[in-house]
Design a protein around this motif. Structure first.
Motif, PDB file in Angstrom:
ATOM      1  N   CYS A 196     144.458 -25.617  68.624  1.00 55.51           N
ATOM      2  CA  CYS A 196     143.313 -25.524  69.538  1.00 55.51           C
ATOM      3  C   CYS A 196     143.523 -26.398  70.774  1.00 55.51           C
ATOM      4  O   CYS A 196     143.694 -27.619  70.653  1.00 55.51           O
ATOM      5  N   PRO A 197     143.494 -25.826  71.986  1.00 53.00           N
ATOM      6  CA  PRO A 197     143.749 -26.629  73.183  1.00 53.00           C
ATOM      7  C   PRO A 197     142.573 -27.489  73.624  1.00 53.00           C
ATOM      8  O   PRO A 197     142.730 -28.353  74.479  1.00 53.00           O
ATOM      9  N   VAL A 198     141.377 -27.246  73.047  1.00 51.64           N
ATOM     10  CA  VAL A 198     140.189 -27.958  73.519  1.00 51.64           C
ATOM     11  C   VAL A 198     139.549 -28.810  72.423  1.00 51.64           C
ATOM     12  O   VAL A 198     138.425 -29.290  72.577  1.00 51.64           O
ATOM     13  N   GLU A 199     140.263 -28.986  71.303  1.00 55.30           N
ATOM     14  CA  GLU A 199     139.805 -29.866  70.214  1.00 55.30           C
ATOM     15  C   GLU A 199     138.403 -29.483  69.739  1.00 55.30           C
ATOM     16  O   GLU A 199     137.515 -30.323  69.610  1.00 55.30           O
ATOM     17  N   ALA A 200     138.227 -28.188  69.457  1.00 54.13           N
ATOM     18  CA  ALA A 200     136.915 -27.685  69.047  1.00 54.13           C
ATOM     19  C   ALA A 200     136.806 -27.445  67.551  1.00 54.13           C
ATOM     20  O   ALA A 200     135.729 -27.065  67.074  1.00 54.13           O
ATOM     21  N   ILE A 201     137.878 -27.638  66.790  1.00 52.94           N
ATOM     22  CA  ILE A 201     137.881 -27.280  65.369  1.00 52.94           C
ATOM     23  C   ILE A 201     137.982 -28.544  64.514  1.00 52.94           C
ATOM     24  O   ILE A 201     138.816 -29.421  64.778  1.00 52.94           O
ATOM     25  N   PHE A 202     137.123 -28.604  63.461  1.00 50.62           N
ATOM     26  CA  PHE A 202     137.059 -29.782  62.607  1.00 50.62           C
ATOM     27  C   PHE A 202     136.913 -29.359  61.141  1.00 50.62           C
ATOM     28  O   PHE A 202     136.311 -28.315  60.854  1.00 50.62           O
ATOM     29  N   PRO A 203     137.430 -30.167  60.217  1.00 47.25           N
ATOM     30  CA  PRO A 203     137.087 -29.942  58.807  1.00 47.25           C
ATOM     31  C   PRO A 203     135.596 -30.151  58.607  1.00 47.25           C
ATOM     32  O   PRO A 203     134.977 -30.976  59.305  1.00 47.25           O
ATOM     33  N   ASP A 204     134.989 -29.429  57.671  1.00 46.62           N
ATOM     34  CA  ASP A 204     133.530 -29.529  57.526  1.00 46.62           C
ATOM     35  C   ASP A 204     133.064 -30.908  57.079  1.00 46.62           C
ATOM     36  O   ASP A 204     131.901 -31.269  57.275  1.00 46.62           O
ATOM     37  N   ASP A 205     133.960 -31.707  56.482  1.00 42.31           N
ATOM     38  CA  ASP A 205     133.548 -33.050  56.071  1.00 42.31           C
ATOM     39  C   ASP A 205     133.775 -34.092  57.161  1.00 42.31           C
ATOM     40  O   ASP A 205     133.547 -35.285  56.952  1.00 42.31           O
ATOM     41  N   ALA A 206     134.237 -33.635  58.339  1.00 41.19           N
ATOM     42  CA  ALA A 206     134.464 -34.562  59.448  1.00 41.19           C
ATOM     43  C   ALA A 206     133.508 -34.308  60.608  1.00 41.19           C
ATOM     44  O   ALA A 206     133.655 -34.886  61.676  1.00 41.19           O
ATOM     45  N   LEU A 207     132.498 -33.452  60.384  1.00 40.44           N
ATOM     46  CA  LEU A 207     131.547 -33.133  61.441  1.00 40.44           C
ATOM     47  C   LEU A 207     130.531 -34.250  61.609  1.00 40.44           C
ATOM     48  O   LEU A 207     130.067 -34.829  60.619  1.00 40.44           O
ATOM     49  N   ASP A 208     130.177 -34.552  62.861  1.00 35.31           N
ATOM     50  CA  ASP A 208     129.092 -35.500  63.064  1.00 35.31           C
ATOM     51  C   ASP A 208     127.765 -34.750  62.960  1.00 35.31           C
ATOM     52  O   ASP A 208     127.730 -33.534  62.745  1.00 35.31           O
TER      53      ASP A 208
END
Length: 572
Positions: A56-68
């Motif tokens: 991802c070039p815009v850092e938009a993807i996260f593991p669900d346990d790392a979401l704020d």
């Protein structure tokens, strides 16, 4: 554990190509891709491999346990998409390079340096036999990624890394600070290059066509955006922000960007790459309320859900929506009652209803969403706008009765969300009015132009002599000037690739004549005509100077906003 796509998603689809289980949709091979607000990961299919995060070039993807806390809302948004979409199709097969003519090189000129231009270039320079020269009248590349993306959305600008990778290829050269139409004309390009791609965008705003539109204080939102982003053509503009209320006509993402910049804390904006002149003006602004006028209903809101949702996160700003204005057109209401309303629209309505239930906080600034409201006229004096005369609209079942259907033009029976004035009118005091109703293209001398649509007539990227006419050999178009000012990064990537593949196909099938002159003559030719060309090394110096200036203040960059200063930095 699943991965989740969040607000900065740019739709460029690079994550899709690396997903081993086809869990990211819509893909470029699915019809929904061209209209999708963002991409979505199916939580039931994701295997937590992490390949999409790296890509991802815009850092938009996260593991669900790392979401704020704010990002957790995207768990539901991703899952909601799959209530009416499946993951059964859309696999993207790796593209094979076609065999090019042996022993031949193709020199391609690309006019413009925005996303569509770069995605076309990216496809072309995969082939060592194709060389690309990219021209732009500004000393800096990246088009609206630099001059249009809001400064408080730094992640979205991450696509610049992809563009820089393309520009680093040995078969790519920059010709920045070179204006086609001044230093070069169309015949110069066709004489010196085997193919020419026009990617100069849609550079002017659309007008409302109402009385008072030319009053001081009535401006194009596009001008305001360019001003606060440090575009050198707009750096000397001055906007009167002394009134308490601003009205923005339109409710797309540009309208939301403008509202957010007007209402957000200057201290917060001071950490972004917003132009210094704009930051100084915003510090003295008196605007405490921004009203956004949408002529149709909430279901037809042109903004994306991610941007709409983010408006509720602005500290010290209340989102105000009158529940009585959350009226759905008959087709949307019927679909909602039946549980078949498109998931993206359903989310849009749900977010609006949640905002409408919020209690305002005394002393807060306000962003007010008005639906089914159109401006009729602007009133004021030589000193500026004072009032917007508005009409309340209503949905109609018969599309032929719609205010969107002037004259006797028939409309299809399937047309949805037809509106007409209800007869109710009211005045809305305002000290500044911005129209945010879209961009349109302008003609370039020597290049065919469809004035009715504001685009270069084309078939799949091949420029036509006239709409519906024969193709011009070796002349192509991509981006907004190809298809109109719709779609973002993802659509521009598809658009750029389509045009590049048309070029490659014509080269492979030997439908392109050799140029009568060498592209090696171009540097001397533009120098004779007064162009102070900035090449890749010069742009790197500008980039370094801006980033170095921003570092002490913790800012991404401090933009240089004059051509002369950019030239000095490039030549330092």
């Amino acid at each position: 554990m699943a991965h989740v796509i969040t607000q900065p998603c740019c739709n460029d689809a690079s994550c899709i190509s690396v997903c081993p289980v086809n869990c990211i949709h819509p893909t470029p091979d699915e019809p929904d891709f061209t209209s999708a607000e963002m991409l979505f990961i199916d939580p039931d299919t994701c295997i937590d491999c992490g390949a999409c995060i790296d890509e991802c070039p815009v850092e938009a993807i996260f593991p669900d346990d790392a979401l704020d806390e704010g990002q957790e809302r995207y768990l539901q948004i991703n899952a909601d998409y799959y209530t009416d979409h499946d993951v059964s199709g859309g696999l993207v097969a790796p593209r094979k390079k076609p065999p090019l003519p042996a022993g031949k090189e193709l020199h391609v000129a690309i006019v413009g340096a925005g996303p569509a231009a770069f995605y076309a270039a990216e496809e072309l320079v995969r082939h060592s036999a194709i060389r690309v020269d990219m021209f732009d009248r500004l000393p800096t590349p990246y088009g609206l990624v630099r001059a249009g993306v809001a400064p408080d959305h730094p992640s979205t600008k991450g696509v610049e890394k992809t563009f820089a990778s393309t520009a680093a290829k040995r078969t790519f050269e920059y010709f920045l600070n070179v204006e086609v139409g001044k230093h070069l004309d169309h015949s110069d390009l066709t004489d010196h290059y085997g193919a020419v791609i026009y990617a100069h965008g849609a550079s002017t705003d659309k007008h409302l066509g109402i009385d008072g539109e030319d009053l001081p204080g009535s401006i194009a939102a596009t001008d305001f955006v360019a001003w606060y982003n440090g575009h050198p053509d707009y750096a000397d503009r001055d906007f009167d922000l002394s009134a308490e209320r601003a009205v923005v006509v339109g409710n797309g993402n540009v309208a939301l960007d403008v509202a957010r910049i007007l209402l957000d804390s200057p201290e917060k904006l001071a950490k972004t790459d917003i132009a210094d002149h704009a930051l100084e003006k915003l510090r003295d602004s008196n605007i405490s309320e921004v009203v956004l006028l949408g002529r149709r209903g909430v279901a037809q809101g042109a903004y994306t859900n991610a941007e709409f949702l983010a408006m509720g996160d602005l500290p010290g700003v209340d989102v105000i929506i009158d529940p009585d204005e959350l009226v759905l057109d008959a087709a949307s209401q019927a679909a909602r009652d039946a549980g078949t309303l498109d998931s993206t629209i359903a989310t849009k309505v749900r977010i609006a209803e949640e905002f409408a239930q919020r209690e305002p906080t005394e002393g807060n600034k306000r962003v007010v969403f008005r639906f089914l409201v159109s401006p009729l006229a602007l009133k004021g004096s030589d000193q500026g706008v004072e009032t917007v005369r508005c009409a309340r609209n209503e949905f109609v079942n018969d599309p032929d009765e719609s205010a969107d259907n002037p004259g006797d033009t028939p409309r299809p029976a399937s047309s949805r969300a037809a509106i007409r004035p209800s007869g109710e009118e009211f005045d809305l005091p305002a000290g500044i009015v911005m129209r945010a109703i879209g961009y349109t293209g302008l003609p370039l001398e020597g290049v065919p132009f469809d004035g009715g649509r504001g685009v270069v007539p084309n078939a799949g990227g091949r420029v036509l002599e006239e709409p519906g006419g024969a193709p011009l050999e070796g002349v192509y178009v991509t981006g907004w000037i190809k298809r109109g000012a719709t779609g973002g990064i993802g659509m521009n990537r598809l658009c750029g690739q389509e045009t590049a593949l048309a070029v490659i196909a014509d080269f492979t099938e030997e439908r392109l004549s050799d140029p009568v002159k060498s592209r090696e003559e171009i540097p001397a030719l533009i120098a004779e005509r007064g162009a102070g060309r900035i090449d890749g090394a010069g742009w790197k110096k500008i980039d370094l100077a801006e980033r170095t200036a921003g570092k002490p203040a913790g800012r991404r960059r401090i933009k240089i906003v004059s051509i002369e200063a950019m030239e000095d930095a490039a030549n330092a």
